[in-house]
Design an enzyme around this catalytic site. Structure first.
Site, PDB file in Angstrom:
ATOM      1  N   ASN A   8       0.460  -0.827   0.376  1.00 38.11           N
ATOM      2  CA  ASN A   8      -0.443   0.044  -0.439  1.00 38.11           C
ATOM      3  C   ASN A   8       0.824   1.054   0.142  1.00 38.11           C
ATOM      4  OD1 ASN A   8      -2.096   2.408   0.969  1.00 38.11           O
ATOM      5  ND2 ASN A   8      -2.628   1.061   2.196  1.00 38.11           N
ATOM      6  N   ARG A  92      -2.780  -1.991  -3.513  1.00 42.69           N
ATOM      7  CA  ARG A  92      -3.864  -1.261  -3.615  1.00 42.69           C
ATOM      8  C   ARG A  92      -4.060   0.329  -4.588  1.00 42.69           C
ATOM      9  NH1 ARG A  92      -6.345   1.764   2.311  1.00 42.69           N
ATOM     10  NH2 ARG A  92      -8.357   2.397   1.202  1.00 42.69           N
ATOM     11  N   HIS A 181     -13.392   3.152  -0.174  1.00 36.96           N
ATOM     12  CA  HIS A 181     -13.441   1.826   0.607  1.00 36.96           C
ATOM     13  C   HIS A 181     -13.501   1.199   0.019  1.00 36.96           C
ATOM     14  CE1 HIS A 181     -13.234   5.131   4.144  1.00 36.96           C
ATOM     15  NE2 HIS A 181     -11.804   4.321   3.923  1.00 36.96           N
ATOM     16  N   ARG A 241     -12.997  15.682   7.502  1.00 35.31           N
ATOM     17  CA  ARG A 241     -13.850  15.991   5.954  1.00 35.31           C
ATOM     18  C   ARG A 241     -15.078  16.578   6.453  1.00 35.31           C
ATOM     19  NH1 ARG A 241     -11.423  10.529   3.066  1.00 35.31           N
ATOM     20  NH2 ARG A 241      -9.648  10.552   2.948  1.00 35.31           N
ATOM     21  N   GLU A 384      -8.067  -5.330   4.558  1.00 40.80           N
ATOM     22  CA  GLU A 384      -8.315  -4.658   3.064  1.00 40.80           C
ATOM     23  C   GLU A 384      -7.049  -5.941   3.058  1.00 40.80           C
ATOM     24  OE1 GLU A 384      -9.328  -0.409   2.613  1.00 40.80           O
ATOM     25  OE2 GLU A 384      -8.610  -0.835   5.146  1.00 40.80           O
TER      26      GLU A 384
END
Ligand code: AMP
Length: 397
Positions: A8, A92, A181, A241, A384
């Site tokens: 990643n 990823r 995601h 956010r 993940e």
């Protein structure tokens, strides 16, 4: 051993895990931080050995991944003898646009395709590409697979993914909801289906709540809607956010606060969310501590976070004509029983009943609803890396 290396690559970091696909165990994992900056360092943790830290200048992703390889094959703290101990590499990748609806074996043409989406994923895709290019160069002969954060959401129907702006903007510029995601939502929903059986999990709402947060509606294993949009800014209130905001507020903000477009985007991505409302922190442990001490705005931030989750759960139950399972994951979803309870309050009309004792769980697979609850509520720690490794193995091994 049949091992997959999962990479990643971020703008200044590389996270990695070497996973044995026979039992999906992690043989070693690690992190290179501050690539190209002062104080760059690699931390390598073998499953059966001591953590090892290397501090040395690493100026680019090439130098960083070179150190990762050295750590993996090192005589003392390594876990494999040589590179033949890695059968495939899974990466990823943030944005796969509309083209990449599945994990894909990377060749030059696929790399070009990922480059085409740099405009849509400007913060991540360049680093993801660097990670892949470096692995191709340093480990020739080992296949690389790109696993896209957007791919799981490509099954959304057009009425869910289109924005109601002139259609040619979608045709010409691909402006639409993509969702992110996806690897996590796929993992969570697959785990729910494996645990409860497909018959009992036809309509799942997956809640990935971490620094970035999103929810997906998953019907018969396929995503039909999700909260994030063209970028990861849309949807839930997040750590920093804003999530959903009236588009008209954007030019108004620019005018009132004297910011240009990039500054405004940065403001909404980095300075907003529960941090912006509370002025305390983006971390829920800090927020809850502050709220417990009477900080009103910390409590308001938590209320906003929980309320928007509840609204979307209601919306997605409506979208699917009901809901069988609600699953929580991510740093907050897996650990924070207060948030889980607060988001479920008021959902009794849907048939949701939380068992407070069962809800007092952290970081493990568990059902947290009562035996009588019509809707099963679960905690499903996401993984993940394992999902990326599975997808990679599925294509290469
Ligand atoms: P993630 O992005 O999935 O790693 O999630 C990170 C976030 O999870 C942190 O910013 C915290 O807000 C939250 N978190 C982690 N541990 C806990 C905990 N024990 N209680 C509440 N929130 C937590």
């Amino acid at each position: 051993m049949v091992n997959v290396l999962v990479i990643n690559a971020g703008s200044s970091s590389v996270k990695y895990q070497l996973i044995n696909m026979e039992d999906e165990s992690v043989i070693a994992k690690g992190l290179v931080e501050r690539i190209g900056m002062e104080g760059s360092a690699l931390t390598h943790t073998p499953a059966n050995g001591e953590k090892f830290k290397l501090e040395k200048p690493m100026n680019n992703h090439g130098e960083a991944i070179e150190e990762v390889i050295k750590a993996l094959v090192d005589k003392d703290h390594g876990v494999i003898e040589d590179l033949s101990g890695i059968k495939a590499i899974g990466h990823r990748v943030l944005h796969g646009g509309e083209r990449f609806t599945q994990p894909t074996i990377v060749d030059d043409e696929v790399l070009d395709g990922i480059r085409d989406y740099i405009e849509l994923g400007p913060l991540h895709n360049p680093a993801n590409i660097k990670g892949i290019e470096t692995c191709m160069e340093l480990m020739p002969g080992i296949p690389n697979v790109a696993v896209f954060d957007t791919a799981f959401h490509q099954t959304m129907p057009d009425y869910a993914y289109l924005y109601a702006i002139p259609y040619h903007v979608y045709e010409d510029h691909k402006v639409r909801k993509y969702g992110f995601h996806g690897t996590s939502h796929r993992y969570i929903s697959q785990t729910v289906i494996e645990t409860l059986g497909a018959e009992n999990a036809k309509r799942i709402i997956t809640c990935h709540l971490g620094n970035g947060s999103s929810i997906a509606a998953v019907e018969n294993g396929k995503c039909v809607d999700t909260t994030m949009g063209l970028s990861p800014l849309e949807g839930l209130v997040m750590g920093t956010r804003s999530g959903d905001i009236d588009a008209a507020a954007v030019p108004y903000l620019m005018k009132k606060l004297g910011m240009d477009a990039d500054e405004t985007l940065n403001y909404l991505n980095k300075k907003s969310g529960v941090l912006g409302i509370s002025g305390v922190s983006s971390d829920f442990r800090d927020l809850e501590a502050a709220a417990a001490e009477g900080n009103k705005m910390a409590q308001t931030a938590l209320n906003m976070f929980n309320y928007r989750i509840r609204k979307y759960i209601g919306a997605y139950a409506a979208a699917m004509g009901g809901v069988d399972v609600i699953a929580f994951a991510g740093g907050i979803g897996e650990n924070d029983m207060q948030v889980r309870k607060a988001c479920m309050e008021g959902l009794e009309f849907l048939g949701v009943e939380i068992d407070d004792e069962k809800n007092a769980v952290r970081g493990k697979n568990a059902v947290i609803s009562t035996d009588n609850s019509k809707v099963k509520v679960m905690v499903v720690p996401t993984n993940e890396e394992v999902m990326i490794a599975r997808e990679t193995a599925g294509l290469c091994l």
